[in-house]
Enzyme design. Structure first.
Site, mmCIF file in Angstrom:
data_model
loop_
_atom_site.group_PDB
_atom_site.id
_atom_site.type_symbol
_atom_site.label_atom_id
_atom_site.label_comp_id
_atom_site.label_asym_id
_atom_site.label_seq_id
_atom_site.Cartn_x
_atom_site.Cartn_y
_atom_site.Cartn_z
ATOM 1 N N HIS A 10 0.857 -1.193 0.000
ATOM 2 C CA HIS A 10 0.000 0.000 0.000
ATOM 3 C C HIS A 10 0.895 1.245 0.000
ATOM 4 O O HIS A 10 1.886 1.300 0.740
ATOM 5 C CB HIS A 10 -0.895 -0.012 1.239
ATOM 6 C CG HIS A 10 -1.811 1.168 1.297
ATOM 7 N ND1 HIS A 10 -2.957 1.252 0.530
ATOM 8 C CD2 HIS A 10 -1.726 2.322 1.997
ATOM 9 C CE1 HIS A 10 -3.537 2.413 0.760
ATOM 10 N NE2 HIS A 10 -2.818 3.080 1.657
ATOM 11 N N GLU A 50 8.297 0.881 -3.322
ATOM 12 C CA GLU A 50 7.401 -0.294 -3.289
ATOM 13 C C GLU A 50 8.070 -1.486 -3.970
ATOM 14 O O GLU A 50 8.010 -2.619 -3.485
ATOM 15 C CB GLU A 50 6.087 0.016 -4.016
ATOM 16 C CG GLU A 50 5.224 1.057 -3.332
ATOM 17 C CD GLU A 50 3.898 1.255 -4.062
ATOM 18 O OE1 GLU A 50 3.290 0.274 -4.506
ATOM 19 O OE2 GLU A 50 3.463 2.421 -4.186
HETATM 20 C C1 GAR Z 1 0.696 0.893 -6.328
HETATM 21 O O1 GAR Z 1 1.137 2.160 -5.926
HETATM 22 C C2 GAR Z 1 0.082 0.151 -5.156
HETATM 23 O O2 GAR Z 1 0.729 0.376 -3.936
HETATM 24 C C3 GAR Z 1 -1.295 0.762 -5.139
HETATM 25 O O3 GAR Z 1 -1.669 0.871 -6.492
HETATM 26 C C4 GAR Z 1 -0.488 1.008 -7.290
HETATM 27 C C5 GAR Z 1 -0.497 -0.129 -8.283
HETATM 28 O O4 GAR Z 1 0.566 -0.010 -9.182
HETATM 29 N N1 GAR Z 1 -2.195 -0.051 -4.386
HETATM 30 C C6 GAR Z 1 -3.166 0.443 -3.634
HETATM 31 O O5 GAR Z 1 -3.412 1.617 -3.538
HETATM 32 C C7 GAR Z 1 -3.980 -0.618 -2.910
HETATM 33 N N2 GAR Z 1 -4.779 -0.006 -1.899
HETATM 34 P P1 GAR Z 1 1.065 -1.277 -9.989
HETATM 35 O O6 GAR Z 1 -0.172 -1.886 -10.657
HETATM 36 O O7 GAR Z 1 2.004 -0.691 -11.008
HETATM 37 O O8 GAR Z 1 1.720 -2.227 -9.039
#
Ligand code: GAR
Length: 208
Positions: free
Chosen positions: A112, A177
């Protein structure tokens, strides 16, 4: 080498965190998980193609008129059929019910883009900017039925710049992340695969 834990990744979109997990499992000989299945709740998720190109089984499972319980039942069937022992959410934008989590009986992890417990839910990076915090970041945690509130496995911080935009802050957090999530999956599995330590013999406590 020990057997890797068969794992699935659930996505809804771009899939860059999924990519980071796939890369870690491919590049690190001692990574404790293999990612054998990718499931998206949206057929148009860009991550599905990335997963297929990486040689992963990847499919879309969209909720139909039959409702959420039927969708979760089908998801459980797919995960069980593939012998999945760990599920990693990576940009997966649905809340999984307590019934699903209990029925699956396998740990589910999530990444997150905030320092939980601050800013759960949608648009975490915009929430952080609005609150005026000087330090933001991301959190890898276990999933429970309460959104973004399960036990924390690890966190990484990034600075918030003066006049930051949501886009710039999100990109800065996303880089962390990609580093944090694979490390936390390994840490989580490492802790679970360790035999519990033999308790120390009790030493009497002396008052001085
Ligand atoms: C990421 O920043 C992840 O942490 C967030 O969505 C993005 C997905 O990017 N997730 C949330 O907000 C979940 N509550 P990605 O598809 O490139 O991994």
């Amino acid at each position: 080498m020990h057997t890797r834990v068969r794992s699935a990744i659930l996505i809804s979109g771009r899939g860059s965190n999924m990519q980071a997990l796939l890369d870690a499992a491919r590049d690190k000989a001692d990574f404790p998980a293999s990612f054998d299945l990718v499931i998206s709740d949206r057929a148009d998720a860009a991550g599905l193609d990335i997963a297929r190109k990486a040689g992963c089984d990847a499919l879309a499972l969209q909720q139909t008129g039959a409702g959420k319980a039927a969708w979760e039942a089908e998801l459980t069937t797919l995960l069980r059929r593939a012998d999945i022992e760990l599920v990693c959410l990576a940009g997966f934008m649905r809340l999984l019910s307590g019934g699903f989590l209990a029925g699956l009986g396998r740990p589910v992890l999530n990444i997150h883009p905030s320092l939980l417990p601050d800013f759960p839910g949608l648009n975490a990076q915009a929430q952080a900017l609005k609150a005026g915090v000087r330090v933001a970041g991301c959190t890898a945690h276990e999933v429970t039925e309460v959104m973004d509130a399960g036990p924390i496995i690890g966190q990484a911080q990034v600075p918030v710049q003066t006049y930051d935009s949501v886009e710039a802050l999100s990109a800065r957090i996303l880089r962390e992340e990609h580093r944090l999530y694979p490390a936390c999956v390994a840490r989580f599995l490492g802790a679970r695969l360790q035999p519990s330590p033999t308790p120390e013999p009790e030493t009497p406590v002396h008052a001085h």
